[in-house]
Design an enzyme around this catalytic site. Structure first.
Site, PDB file in Angstrom:
ATOM      1  N   ASP A   1       0.820  -1.206   0.000  1.00  0.00           N
ATOM      2  CA  ASP A   1       0.000   0.000   0.000  1.00  0.00           C
ATOM      3  C   ASP A   1       0.854   1.257   0.000  1.00  0.00           C
ATOM      4  O   ASP A   1       2.086   1.190  -0.040  1.00  0.00           O
ATOM      5  CB  ASP A   1      -0.929  -0.031   1.214  1.00  0.00           C
ATOM      6  CG  ASP A   1      -1.910  -1.187   1.145  1.00  0.00           C
ATOM      7  OD1 ASP A   1      -2.716  -1.224   0.204  1.00  0.00           O
ATOM      8  OD2 ASP A   1      -1.841  -2.072   2.026  1.00  0.00           O
TER       9      ASP A   1
ATOM     10  N   TYR B   1       8.028 -10.233   5.077  1.00  0.00           N
ATOM     11  CA  TYR B   1       7.975  -8.801   5.358  1.00  0.00           C
ATOM     12  C   TYR B   1       8.952  -8.451   6.476  1.00  0.00           C
ATOM     13  O   TYR B   1       9.188  -9.241   7.385  1.00  0.00           O
ATOM     14  CB  TYR B   1       6.562  -8.381   5.776  1.00  0.00           C
ATOM     15  CG  TYR B   1       5.572  -8.303   4.645  1.00  0.00           C
ATOM     16  CD1 TYR B   1       5.406  -7.128   3.922  1.00  0.00           C
ATOM     17  CD2 TYR B   1       4.808  -9.408   4.288  1.00  0.00           C
ATOM     18  CE1 TYR B   1       4.499  -7.052   2.872  1.00  0.00           C
ATOM     19  CE2 TYR B   1       3.900  -9.346   3.248  1.00  0.00           C
ATOM     20  CZ  TYR B   1       3.746  -8.156   2.548  1.00  0.00           C
ATOM     21  OH  TYR B   1       2.845  -8.094   1.508  1.00  0.00           O
TER      22      TYR B   1
END
Length: 502
Positions: free
Chosen positions: A114, A228
């Site tokens: 995002d 991540y």
């Protein structure tokens, strides 16, 4: 007098550019430059369909703060998206047909990031122009399926031209000589995809490697796991408590309370598997020590990592117990905080809380089976001097960016030291494990008022307030079923009506 643009912020510059663009378009002499017919150096038109294509995977990195997220957006965005800029580069290099859009080349991404989130190992798969003749196995001979094919044999490679306006914006291609003419001589060496793309991409997006893949390969569905990283300093945090809480994440759990619900996706299954959740020291010591949370999972929900980190920050500050993590995953009463723990409150609706900042989050890697990909720079065995120089430039460019960031860090540290000579640091309340305080025993200020507490949100940001409400006592959002049903009868039904009308 012209404005001093050097003192303007990024947002002010974007607003100014938008204003000027609107003025130009409103003027009487503005005419949009039509898309010119691409021609070869010999004057012949360049027809993408005349060239063989192959399916490849591309690994690349990008600075998230420069873009409006990864995914291409139909509606205008304040900043360009990574996919928009990357597709323009493919189109400019004539590796894909610009008019066919993303769908026309079978574009798939591994993991969505995002606004503000970066990636060091993002992967896409797509069909691109190849220099090798049709059915030449070439460097992909050990991978399943043919490496090259004619465009008319690729499913959905050339969609209806009438649908193009709804798929992609108008791309103004630079009328430059193509890398291959419309009738190239037979070649045994593939195009240098990495160096070709990096020559036309901005420095904030760098292609690292590519791999030949089989025709049925999918960057999304063939991915084994996503890795991540979230970076943070130890300031106001007890890292050991955070690690203790993070261990509860490992395994398969329901993460609906540790993510953001997107009713448009109509998700009903929120169970995901986390394979690794570790916190490690990166550099430094004391409260300025830099740590990283490594989170590895098969797939992630919307904003899942940032919600997890926000809860870990509350644990690190001492505002929540490590048991808050299994509590938020206790949707049906089967979660346990430890083998001896039997009683956790059931939380079947998400409590309200703010997720962590986007800046420190990075998609570090997307993992695939060795039989699916074989990453290469495409230039490893090339005798091309220009290609070799470009390959070296990639490392030097990223090294220069890193060196410059170290200078910025040092400058900011000296600014802080200069300010501290006249403005002493405020009292430290967190972590409670160090200060010995609790939410009910925080000393009042000299004026008998309660102090404003700054709860860490990551990236140097804080949520400030004078009173802390425990997570389980906060207002709850609607049940997932209620939110999904409301969307179906509201925005969803209107979307269907618009689609049917079109």
């Amino acid at each position: 007098m012209s404005p001093n643009y050097e003192t303007w912020s990024k947002e002010e510059l974007i607003a100014r550019l938008t204003e000027l663009e609107q003025r130009v378009k409103a003027g009487p002499h503005y005419h949009k430059r039509p898309l010119k017919r691409e021609v070869s150096p010999g004057g012949r038109p360049f027809h993408f369909k005349d060239h063989p294509v192959r399916k490849i995977a591309v690994k690349f990195c990008y600075s998230g703060w420069e873009y409006n997220g990864l995914a291409y957006q139909i509606d205008p965005t304040p900043l360009p998206t990574v996919e928009e800029v990357l597709f323009r580069a493919f189109a400019k290099a004539r590796l894909v047909d610009a008019e066919a859009g993303l769908d026309g080349c079978g574009w798939e991404k591994c993991g969505r990031t995002d606004v503000g989130v970066s990636a060091a190992g993002q992967v896409i798969s797509l069909w691109v122009r190849s220099a090798l003749p049709v059915d030449n196995a070439g460097p992909a001979s050990d991978l399943a399926g043919p490496s090259t094919a004619r465009l008319d044999t690729v499913p959905d490679a050339t969609p209806d031209i009438d649908q193009l306006s709804s798929e992609l914006p108008s791309f103004d291609l630079v009328d430059e000589p193509p890398f291959n003419s419309s009738a190239p001589p037979p070649r045994t060496e593939e195009l240098h995809y990495v160096s070709i793309l990096n020559r036309v991409l901005p420095p904030t997006i760098r292609v690292l490697a590519w791999s030949p893949v089989s025709p049925d390969f999918s960057a999304r569905f063939n991915c084994k796991h996503r890795h991540y990283k979230y970076f943070f300093t130890a300031h106001d945090l007890d890292v050991a408590l955070m690690q203790h809480a993070a261990t509860a994440l490992v395994g398969e759990h329901d993460f609906r309370n540790l993510s953001k619900l997107d009713p448009a996706k109509q998700i009903t299954d929120f169970r995901r598997r986390i394979m690794r959740a570790d916190i490690a020291l990166v550099s430094g010591q004391g409260e300025n020590a830099m740590y990283v949370l490594d989170l590895v999972g098969s797939a992630f929900l919307y904003h899942q990592v940032r919600h997890i980190v926000a809860i870990l920050f509350l644990v690190g500050a001492g505002l929540e117990s490590p048991s808050i993590v299994p509590t938020l995953m206790n949707i049906d009463g089967f979660e346990r905080s430890s083998p001896t723990e039997t009683h956790l409150p059931i939380v079947d609706r998400k409590p309200e809380y703010q997720m962590a900042d986007a800046l420190p989050l990075m998609l570090w890697d997307c993992a695939f089976a060795d039989s699916d990909v074989r990453w290469q720079s495409s230039d490893d065995d090339s005798g091309d001097v220009e290609v070799a120089r470009t390959k070296g430039d990639l490392y030097h460019q990223l090294h220069s960016v890193h060196q410059r960031s170290l200078i910025h860090t040092t400058l900011e540290a000296h600014f802080l030291a200069a300010a501290a000579r006249y403005h002493p640091p405020p009292p430290q309340y967190f972590p409670f494990s160090v200060t010995g305080l609790t939410t009910s025993a925080i000393p009042l200020l000299a004026n008998k008022e309660p102090p404003v507490l700054g709860v860490v949100l990551g990236g140097g940001t804080y949520r400030r307030g004078v009173k802390y409400i425990p997570i389980v006592l906060r207002k709850r959002l609607d049940h997932v079923e209620v939110a999904n049903a409301r969307w179906r009868t509201g925005k969803g039904s209107r979307r269907i009506e618009r689609t049917d009308a079109a």
